[in-house]
Design a protein around this motif. Structure first.
Motif, short mmCIF file in Angstrom:
data_model
loop_
_atom_site.label_atom_id
_atom_site.label_comp_id
_atom_site.label_asym_id
_atom_site.label_seq_id
_atom_site.Cartn_x
_atom_site.Cartn_y
_atom_site.Cartn_z
N GLY B 266 -39.80 37.27 2.57
CA GLY B 266 -38.55 36.65 2.97
C GLY B 266 -37.33 37.15 2.22
O GLY B 266 -36.32 37.47 2.83
N PRO B 267 -37.41 37.21 0.88
CA PRO B 267 -36.24 37.62 0.11
C PRO B 267 -35.64 38.94 0.58
O PRO B 267 -34.41 39.07 0.67
N LEU B 268 -36.48 39.90 0.91
CA LEU B 268 -35.95 41.20 1.33
C LEU B 268 -35.09 41.04 2.59
O LEU B 268 -34.00 41.58 2.68
N PHE B 269 -35.60 40.23 3.54
CA PHE B 269 -34.83 40.00 4.77
C PHE B 269 -33.58 39.19 4.48
O PHE B 269 -32.51 39.47 5.02
N GLY B 270 -33.72 38.18 3.64
CA GLY B 270 -32.58 37.32 3.31
C GLY B 270 -31.45 38.10 2.67
O GLY B 270 -30.29 37.99 3.07
N VAL B 271 -31.81 38.92 1.69
CA VAL B 271 -30.80 39.71 0.99
C VAL B 271 -30.13 40.67 1.97
O VAL B 271 -28.90 40.77 2.04
N ALA B 272 -30.95 41.38 2.74
CA ALA B 272 -30.40 42.36 3.68
C ALA B 272 -29.49 41.66 4.69
O ALA B 272 -28.38 42.15 4.98
N ALA B 273 -29.93 40.49 5.19
CA ALA B 273 -29.13 39.78 6.19
C ALA B 273 -27.78 39.37 5.60
O ALA B 273 -26.73 39.58 6.23
N VAL B 274 -27.80 38.82 4.40
CA VAL B 274 -26.55 38.35 3.81
C VAL B 274 -25.62 39.52 3.52
O VAL B 274 -24.41 39.47 3.81
N LEU B 275 -26.16 40.61 2.96
CA LEU B 275 -25.30 41.75 2.64
C LEU B 275 -24.72 42.38 3.90
O LEU B 275 -23.54 42.71 3.97
N MET B 276 -25.54 42.48 4.95
CA MET B 276 -25.04 43.09 6.19
C MET B 276 -23.98 42.20 6.82
O MET B 276 -22.96 42.70 7.29
N LEU B 277 -24.22 40.88 6.79
CA LEU B 277 -23.23 39.96 7.34
C LEU B 277 -21.92 40.06 6.58
O LEU B 277 -20.83 40.02 7.18
N THR B 278 -22.01 40.18 5.25
CA THR B 278 -20.80 40.30 4.45
C THR B 278 -20.00 41.53 4.88
O THR B 278 -18.79 41.46 5.09
N GLY B 293 -7.89 34.70 4.50
CA GLY B 293 -8.11 35.14 3.12
C GLY B 293 -9.58 35.37 2.86
O GLY B 293 -10.38 35.49 3.79
N GLY B 294 -9.97 35.39 1.59
CA GLY B 294 -11.36 35.64 1.23
C GLY B 294 -12.26 34.45 1.49
O GLY B 294 -13.48 34.57 1.46
N GLU B 295 -11.65 33.28 1.77
CA GLU B 295 -12.47 32.07 1.90
C GLU B 295 -13.34 32.11 3.15
O GLU B 295 -14.33 31.39 3.22
N PHE B 296 -12.97 32.91 4.14
CA PHE B 296 -13.72 32.87 5.39
C PHE B 296 -15.19 33.18 5.15
O PHE B 296 -16.06 32.63 5.79
N GLU B 297 -15.45 34.03 4.16
CA GLU B 297 -16.84 34.37 3.85
C GLU B 297 -17.62 33.11 3.49
O GLU B 297 -18.71 32.87 3.98
N ILE B 298 -17.02 32.33 2.58
CA ILE B 298 -17.71 31.13 2.08
C ILE B 298 -17.94 30.16 3.23
O ILE B 298 -19.03 29.60 3.40
N ILE B 299 -16.89 29.96 4.06
CA ILE B 299 -17.01 29.03 5.18
C ILE B 299 -18.11 29.50 6.13
O ILE B 299 -18.98 28.74 6.55
N PHE B 300 -18.08 30.79 6.41
CA PHE B 300 -19.04 31.34 7.35
C PHE B 300 -20.47 31.20 6.83
O PHE B 300 -21.37 30.76 7.54
N PHE B 301 -20.66 31.52 5.55
CA PHE B 301 -22.00 31.41 4.98
C PHE B 301 -22.45 29.96 4.90
O PHE B 301 -23.64 29.66 5.05
N GLY B 302 -21.50 29.08 4.66
CA GLY B 302 -21.82 27.65 4.67
C GLY B 302 -22.37 27.25 6.03
O GLY B 302 -23.41 26.58 6.12
N LEU B 303 -21.69 27.70 7.09
CA LEU B 303 -22.15 27.39 8.45
C LEU B 303 -23.54 27.96 8.71
O LEU B 303 -24.41 27.31 9.27
N ILE B 304 -23.74 29.20 8.27
CA ILE B 304 -25.05 29.82 8.49
C ILE B 304 -26.14 29.05 7.79
O ILE B 304 -27.22 28.79 8.34
N LEU B 305 -25.85 28.64 6.54
CA LEU B 305 -26.86 27.91 5.77
C LEU B 305 -27.24 26.62 6.50
O LEU B 305 -28.41 26.29 6.65
N VAL B 306 -26.22 25.91 7.00
CA VAL B 306 -26.48 24.66 7.72
C VAL B 306 -27.32 24.94 8.97
O VAL B 306 -28.32 24.27 9.25
#
Lengths: 254, 357
Positions: B266-278, B293-306
């Motif tokens: 899982g970690p390999l996929f998780g890391v790759a997914a997050v880095l590619m999304l970034t 601004g730079g906050e969109f990343e945090i908001i977006f990742f928050g949504l993905i996590l949920v």
């Protein structure tokens, strides 16, 4: 030899005295049953002996040494284990893996050795696996070892609890209502299983509501009522005890 | 029959490992662009941290919100020992891992006895302390501007200076990290840890020393972070405190959750997914929302996590596994695995307070 000695054991929960000055003992190789109405303090007694709760006063001795207030893990290390009335299976694991946890103490290799697959780790795993398989065979659950534990029917989950506990090769096993929810046939087979445990070196302390099974397998019976010991004796003594009959058994049971 | 099933399972595991090694081996031949290759090196480095975190989260049921601190301790330990004291990179890496293990032991020993998410809070605090230490100990760490001149990684005179050689070095460590983690999970210790998840009470009554194993797995997971940090320091040859702050810790947790906690791949996929999304967000969002601004990343990742927690509680690997099970279940109705069973406790509190009942 006296394996387990319980002396003047007392435990309160708030204002309720769940276990009140209880005395009894278990000899090696015996099957002793504890009976009593709901709320008599049977499960609290088991929790005290297995270290899940600590006594307020009194003592619990195992082979003469005090064990009252030790952690469950230390008590397990001494060779005492138990099953649970409300099943406590590892639902996220397969049947055989559940039982393999019971054989955990057979292994000695630590995390680093396991991670590096140190010599001896594979042999240890094998011995734990075969111990688990023979334990499953003992309780009559062969062929289901790869099922997730949670898909087993209720009665088989109870047997799985016993298999897991027996994989530890305990000297004393505490069985908490093992027949609850079982049908007649299952209960009969369970009775045979329990009756055979002393021959395997395991002494049995049993809490059970199924009187037919208790009267068949138990060598001695301790009757609890409202946290106190009401009577103690052989199945015949108990069945003829007027006090017990009025408090609990009622004549129609027999 | 059962023996056959086990053998079949092992066979698939073997095939998966060989395929993985082949893939790792040929990637540098296919991808010659150093920017992409550099990203794959970073995926490897982060994967090591996240594999350690998954051991802790998925198997010991504890969350660490300070793993970037262990990652940072490894990086700074390696950097300082090689630059200021002239140590060789390999002994420096081991020394940094040892220091990190001690720090983790102190944090774990004082908090793992407590129930629920005290460890998360303690690691959060420890992470902040370590971050402040990196920033304020200017004489030692160079403060916020960091320090440079960290040598390339060397093993016995062999220098890993090229991108490709470093790629192989990092992925060798990833492979070791996966194998070690898998061995632990498949051992009595791993079973005991999973058992603690299922019922801490029953595990204790079987003689499983819960506290001891939880500390051990926490220390091991911190050492994973430290080793990754050392590899990072020798890769970029310059370090400053910013990659080791709280946000990095949260990103590691995110990567672990997206990849799937109770899984070693899982970690390999998780890391790759997050880095590619970034990368994708950085390219796409400024076009769609020029003022963002730079906050969109945090908001977006928050949504993905949920979304992951709701729809794919097992993460990417768990989701795919569920889909596979459901498919084969539909094909052969006799199978026993219940496809509707949701892994309920993906971020479980290991204790659930059962002992206190």
């Amino acid at each position: 030899m006296t394996l387990l000695g319980v002396n003047r054991l007392t435990r309160h929960f708030g204002g309720v005295t769940a276990v009140n000055f209880v005395d009894f003992h278990v000899e090696q190789g015996e099957i002793v049953a504890i009976i009593g109405p709901n709320g008599a303090g049977k499960t609290t007694l088991f929790n005290l002996i297995s270290g899940v709760v600590s006594p307020d006063s009194g003592s619990i001795t195992y082979k003469g040494a005090e064990i009252g207030g030790l952690t469950p893990e230390k008590i397990a290390a001494l060779g005492i284990t138990r099953t649970f009335q409300n099943l406590q299976l590892f639902r996220n694991m397969s049947v055989v893996e559940n039982v393999m946890v019971g054989a955990h103490r057979r292994g000695k290799k630590g995390m680093l050795q396991a991670g590096l697959r140190w010599p001896g780790v594979a042999a240890e795993e094998k011995s734990i696996y075969s111990r688990a398989m023979s334990s499953l065979e003992l309780v009559g659950l062969p062929g289901k070892e790869n099922y997730p534990a949670e898909v087993l029917p209720y009665g088989e989950q109870r047997l799985l609890e016993i298999a897991r506990a027996m994989a530890m090769e305990p000297e004393l096993i505490l069985l908490d209502e093992p027949a609850a929810g079982m049908n007649q046939g299952e209960t009969n087979r369970l009775g045979e299983l329990v009756a055979g445990l002393p021959d395997m070196g395991t002494t049995v302390l049993l809490v059970e509501h199924n009187m037919e099974m208790v009267m068949t397998v138990a060598h001695r019976i301790v009757v609890l009522d409202h946290g106190s010991k009401l009577a103690e004796g052989t199945p015949e003594d108990i069945q003829n005890d007027a006090q017990v009959i009025s408090a609990y058994l009622g004549e129609e049971v027999f | 029959m059962k023996q056959k099933e086990r053998a079949k399972k092992n066979y698939f595991k073997c095939i998966a490992q060989i395929l993985f090694m082949l893939m790792v081996a040929v990637i540098p031949l296919l991808i010659t662009n150093t920017y992409y290759l550099g990203n794959i090196v970073l995926i490897g480095i982060y994967s090591i941290v996240v594999i350690g975190l998954c051991l802790l989260m998925g198997y010991a049921g504890q969350v660490s919100l300070g793993h970037a601190a262990f990652y940072g301790l490894g990086a700074y330990g390696s950097g300082l020992l090689t630059v200021n004291w002239g140590w060789e990179p390999l002994p420096a890496m081991l020394a940094a891992a040892l220091i990190t293990a001690l720090v983790a032991y102190v944090i774990g020993a004082s908090t793992l006895k407590l129930r629920e998410h005290y460890l998360a809070l303690a690691t959060l605090g420890a992470g902040v302390i370590v971050y402040i230490f990196f920033n304020e100990q200017v004489n030692l760490t160079g403060g916020p501007s960091g320090f440079s001149g960290i040598p390339y990684f060397t093993i016995g005179g062999w220098v890993f200076s090229s991108e490709v050689s470093y790629y192989y070095l990092v992925w060798f460590f990833v492979f070791v990290a996966v194998v070690f983690a898998r061995n632990v999970v498949d051992s009595r210790i791993g079973r005991a840890l999973r058992a603690l998840h299922g019922s801490e009470l029953a595990a204790a009554c079987m003689g499983v020393p819960a506290y001891k194993y939880k500390i051990q797995v926490f220390v091991v997971s911190a050492v994973y972070g430290s080793v990754a940090g050392s590899l990072y320091a020798h890769y970029v040859t310059f370090i400053s405190p910013s990659p080791f702050g709280f946000q990095a810790s949260v990103e590691f947790v995110l990567m672990a959750a997206i990849g799937g906690l109770a899984s070693i791949w899982g970690p390999l996929f998780g890391v790759a997914a997050v880095l590619m999304l970034t990368e994708l967000l950085r390219a796409v969002v400024p076009i769609l929302l020029p003022t963002a601004g730079g906050e969109f990343e945090i908001i977006f990742f928050g949504l993905i996590l949920v979304a992951v927690m709701i729809f794919m509680p097992g993460g990417l690997t768990g989701g795919v596994k569920d889909w596979w099970v459901r498919r084969s279940h539909a094909a052969s109705p006799g199978t026993v695995t219940d496809p509707d069973k949701a892994p309920e406790d993906i971020l479980p509190s290991a204790g659930s307070g059962r002992l206190s009942k």
